[in-house]
Design an enzyme around this catalytic site. Structure first.
Site, PDB file in Angstrom:
ATOM      1  N   THR A 105       1.048  -1.098   0.008  1.00 10.13           N
ATOM      2  CA  THR A 105      -0.133  -0.098  -0.013  1.00 10.13           C
ATOM      3  C   THR A 105       0.879   1.118  -0.068  1.00 10.13           C
ATOM      4  O   THR A 105       1.646   1.538   0.929  1.00 10.13           O
ATOM      5  CB  THR A 105      -0.975   0.131   1.294  1.00 10.13           C
ATOM      6  OG1 THR A 105      -1.506  -1.172   1.350  1.00 10.13           O
ATOM      7  CG2 THR A 105      -1.896   1.112   1.201  1.00 10.13           C
ATOM      8  N   LYS A 180      -7.052   1.705  -3.411  1.00  8.96           N
ATOM      9  CA  LYS A 180      -6.638   1.369  -1.760  1.00  8.96           C
ATOM     10  C   LYS A 180      -6.828   2.332  -1.126  1.00  8.96           C
ATOM     11  O   LYS A 180      -7.295   2.016   0.240  1.00  8.96           O
ATOM     12  CB  LYS A 180      -5.266   0.511  -2.013  1.00  8.96           C
ATOM     13  CG  LYS A 180      -4.773   0.254  -0.607  1.00  8.96           C
ATOM     14  CD  LYS A 180      -5.443  -1.031  -0.114  1.00  8.96           C
ATOM     15  CE  LYS A 180      -4.956  -1.455   1.116  1.00  8.96           C
ATOM     16  NZ  LYS A 180      -5.370  -2.384   2.031  1.00  8.96           N
ATOM     17  N   LYS A 248       0.148   5.249   8.143  1.00  7.16           N
ATOM     18  CA  LYS A 248       0.943   5.443   6.710  1.00  7.16           C
ATOM     19  C   LYS A 248      -0.148   5.655   5.837  1.00  7.16           C
ATOM     20  O   LYS A 248      -0.253   6.602   5.163  1.00  7.16           O
ATOM     21  CB  LYS A 248       1.795   4.251   6.448  1.00  7.16           C
ATOM     22  CG  LYS A 248       2.564   4.323   5.051  1.00  7.16           C
ATOM     23  CD  LYS A 248       2.077   3.229   4.119  1.00  7.16           C
ATOM     24  CE  LYS A 248       1.825   1.885   4.556  1.00  7.16           C
ATOM     25  NZ  LYS A 248       1.345   0.780   3.925  1.00  7.16           N
TER      26      LYS A 248
HETATM   27  P1  NAP Z   1       5.383  -6.583   7.413  1.00 10.84           P
HETATM   28  O1  NAP Z   1       4.911  -7.899   8.118  1.00 10.84           O
HETATM   29  O2  NAP Z   1       6.167  -5.491   7.954  1.00 10.84           O
HETATM   30  O3  NAP Z   1       6.081  -7.204   5.951  1.00 10.84           O
HETATM   31  C1  NAP Z   1       6.837  -6.326   4.912  1.00 10.84           C
HETATM   32  C2  NAP Z   1       8.393  -6.864   4.924  1.00 10.84           C
HETATM   33  O4  NAP Z   1       8.734  -6.095   3.982  1.00 10.84           O
HETATM   34  C3  NAP Z   1       9.081  -7.178   5.929  1.00 10.84           C
HETATM   35  O5  NAP Z   1       9.488  -8.601   6.147  1.00 10.84           O
HETATM   36  C4  NAP Z   1       9.960  -6.378   5.877  1.00 10.84           C
HETATM   37  O6  NAP Z   1      11.469  -6.899   6.127  1.00 10.84           O
HETATM   38  C5  NAP Z   1      10.266  -6.258   4.360  1.00 10.84           C
HETATM   39  N1  NAP Z   1      11.061  -5.095   3.714  1.00 10.84           N
HETATM   40  C6  NAP Z   1      10.607  -3.683   4.086  1.00 10.84           C
HETATM   41  N2  NAP Z   1      11.287  -2.884   3.599  1.00 10.84           N
HETATM   42  C7  NAP Z   1      12.353  -3.448   2.996  1.00 10.84           C
HETATM   43  C8  NAP Z   1      13.480  -3.237   2.122  1.00 10.84           C
HETATM   44  N3  NAP Z   1      13.774  -1.855   2.171  1.00 10.84           N
HETATM   45  N4  NAP Z   1      14.114  -4.306   1.637  1.00 10.84           N
HETATM   46  C9  NAP Z   1      13.627  -5.661   1.605  1.00 10.84           C
HETATM   47  N5  NAP Z   1      12.814  -5.932   2.509  1.00 10.84           N
HETATM   48  C10 NAP Z   1      11.933  -4.891   3.060  1.00 10.84           C
HETATM   49  O7  NAP Z   1       4.003  -5.972   6.778  1.00 10.84           O
HETATM   50  P2  NAP Z   1       3.038  -6.519   5.996  1.00 10.84           P
HETATM   51  O8  NAP Z   1       1.584  -6.607   7.148  1.00 10.84           O
HETATM   52  O9  NAP Z   1       2.972  -7.664   5.477  1.00 10.84           O
HETATM   53  O10 NAP Z   1       2.395  -5.352   4.939  1.00 10.84           O
HETATM   54  C11 NAP Z   1       3.114  -5.140   3.979  1.00 10.84           C
HETATM   55  C12 NAP Z   1       2.159  -4.098   3.076  1.00 10.84           C
HETATM   56  O11 NAP Z   1       0.945  -4.399   2.732  1.00 10.84           O
HETATM   57  C13 NAP Z   1       2.137  -2.885   3.900  1.00 10.84           C
HETATM   58  O12 NAP Z   1       2.336  -1.838   2.843  1.00 10.84           O
HETATM   59  C14 NAP Z   1       0.656  -2.920   4.362  1.00 10.84           C
HETATM   60  O13 NAP Z   1       0.174  -1.585   4.584  1.00 10.84           O
HETATM   61  C15 NAP Z   1      -0.030  -3.457   3.404  1.00 10.84           C
HETATM   62  N6  NAP Z   1      -1.221  -4.423   3.704  1.00 10.84           N
HETATM   63  C16 NAP Z   1      -0.918  -4.995   4.989  1.00 10.84           C
HETATM   64  C17 NAP Z   1      -2.270  -5.586   5.215  1.00 10.84           C
HETATM   65  C18 NAP Z   1      -2.334  -6.595   6.624  1.00 10.84           C
HETATM   66  O14 NAP Z   1      -3.421  -6.775   6.905  1.00 10.84           O
HETATM   67  N7  NAP Z   1      -1.365  -6.974   7.052  1.00 10.84           N
HETATM   68  C19 NAP Z   1      -3.430  -5.618   4.526  1.00 10.84           C
HETATM   69  C20 NAP Z   1      -3.453  -5.071   3.223  1.00 10.84           C
HETATM   70  C21 NAP Z   1      -2.160  -4.346   2.857  1.00 10.84           C
HETATM   71  P3  NAP Z   1      11.653  -6.998   7.873  1.00 10.84           P
HETATM   72  O15 NAP Z   1      11.600  -8.586   7.992  1.00 10.84           O
HETATM   73  O16 NAP Z   1      12.930  -6.741   7.942  1.00 10.84           O
HETATM   74  O17 NAP Z   1      10.883  -6.326   8.482  1.00 10.84           O
END
Ligand code: NAP
Length: 308
Positions: A105, A180, A248
């Site tokens: 997102t 979104k 965010k």
């Molecule tokens: P998350 O668990 O924090 O996953 C993000 C992953 O990306 C983490 O493993 C992180 O690494 C990795 N990452 C971040 N920056 C990076 C970089 N510069 N280089 C390499 N890897 C990197 O978050 P999530 O819940 O999966 O959400 C991911 C996205 O989807 C967000 O934008 C969120 O707003 C969106 N989203 C989430 C949901 C939900 O319900 N969770 C639903 C819809 C949309 P680390 O392991 O080191 O932290």
């Protein structure tokens, strides 16, 4: 520009970001028989996918060199910029005709910039953020909101189907991210309503699970009530969806609204309540923990306690 044919066993996929959402989504593509290369900031979080047959790459650029299609789902727009447009980013490694699919997102304007810069290098790019939460990702039931060229979006159908149940192209690059933002605007005030309603029920001395039986199936029912209500009642504040990611998203939506000269006071209120929740130490809790911030305003002790 040529397009890769997307066939399990033939097409090589790359996956950047193996967090809450990405791990499940990438797992579905592996299960369909695609060869997948993965990378993530913290390598340990990619190990379960490597154990299932994915190959590890040290950088997004190295990953893209081996891939026909590169997916990313990282945290913030700055992360998207780094993994796609940075010196070690996927665009510099992408082959001519490859496709970049950002499912984070993120900002609509960044999606447009990525598509333009990709085009200059003979690479396709689409934005494809998702809705459906951690459960939707696990169960491959996501709604995927796509912005990009119609033929590129259509070519990706086998991948979309592995991860989601509803896949809709909303328009050109950036349209997926705008959609979104509509989604997040809907959820923001809905979450305030769910929390206030459950607080009312608690304060009135009602049994919360019994209340849900009456209000859940009626006109007041919602996805947030059905999925987050029980977590609130059980004192389960684990993410799901991180509070800091929701802040965010609301920040992006409010900035876009301001740019369009559009006042969205409900969204602004929800954002401020979530900022307070983060200030109370819940940035890495799930968004259902909003009930704790609202309980604190009225000095109500929430029955589930603080188990974030
Ligand atoms: P998350 O668990 O924090 O996953 C993000 C992953 O990306 C983490 O493993 C992180 O690494 C990795 N990452 C971040 N920056 C990076 C970089 N510069 N280089 C390499 N890897 C990197 O978050 P999530 O819940 O999966 O959400 C991911 C996205 O989807 C967000 O934008 C969120 O707003 C969106 N989203 C989430 C949901 C939900 O319900 N969770 C639903 C819809 C949309 P680390 O392991 O080191 O932290």
């Amino acid at each position: 520009m040529s397009l890769p044919e997307i066939i399990p066993g033939k097409t090589r996929l790359g996956w950047i970001g193996t967090g809450v959402m990405g791990s499940s989504m990438c797992g579905h593509l592996l299960a369909k028989g695609f060869a997948v290369t993965v990378t993530n900031r913290t390598r340990a979080k990619a190990e379960p996918l490597v154990a299932k047959g994915a190959e590890w790459a040290d950088t997004p650029r190295a990953l893209a060199e081996k891939s026909d299609v590169v997916f990313s789902i990282v945290g913030y727009p700055r992360d998207v910029r780094q993994v796609l447009l940075g010196d070690d980013g996927a665009l510099l490694g992408a082959k001519s005709g490859a496709i970049l699919v950002d499912m984070t997102t993120s900002e609509p304007s960044l999606a447009v910039e990525i598509a333009e810069r990709a085009k200059e290098r003979g690479v396709h790019a689409v934005d494809a953020p998702v809705s459906g939460g951690d459960i939707g990702a696990r169960e491959a039931r996501l709604s995927i909101m796509v912005g990009g060229e119609p033929e590129v979006v259509a070519a990706l159908q086998p991948c979309w189907e592995a991860m989601g149940k509803k896949i809709v192209r909303q328009g050109p690059a950036g349209a997926g991210q705008h959609t979104k933002m509509v989604n997040q605007t809907l959820i923001a005030t809905c979450m305030v309503g769910v929390c206030e309603a459950l607080l009312y029920a608690h304060r009135a001395g009602l049994d919360l699970n019994t209340v849900l039986q009456s209000v859940g199936p009626g006109a007041a029912g919602s996805w947030s009530l059905a999925n987050y209500g029980p977590r609130m009642i059980n004192g389960d504040f684990k993410p799901g969806f991180y509070v800091e990611h929701f802040i965010k998203d609301m920040g992006i939506a409010l900035a876009e609204a301001r740019r369009m000269d559009l006042a969205l006071p409900g969204l602004a209120l929800a954002e401020q309540l979530y900022v307070a929740l983060k200030a109370q130490g819940h940035g890495r809790s799930g968004t259902q923990s909003l009930v704790l911030a609202l309980a604190a305003i009225s000095k109500v002790e929430w029955p589930g306690g603080v188990k974030a």
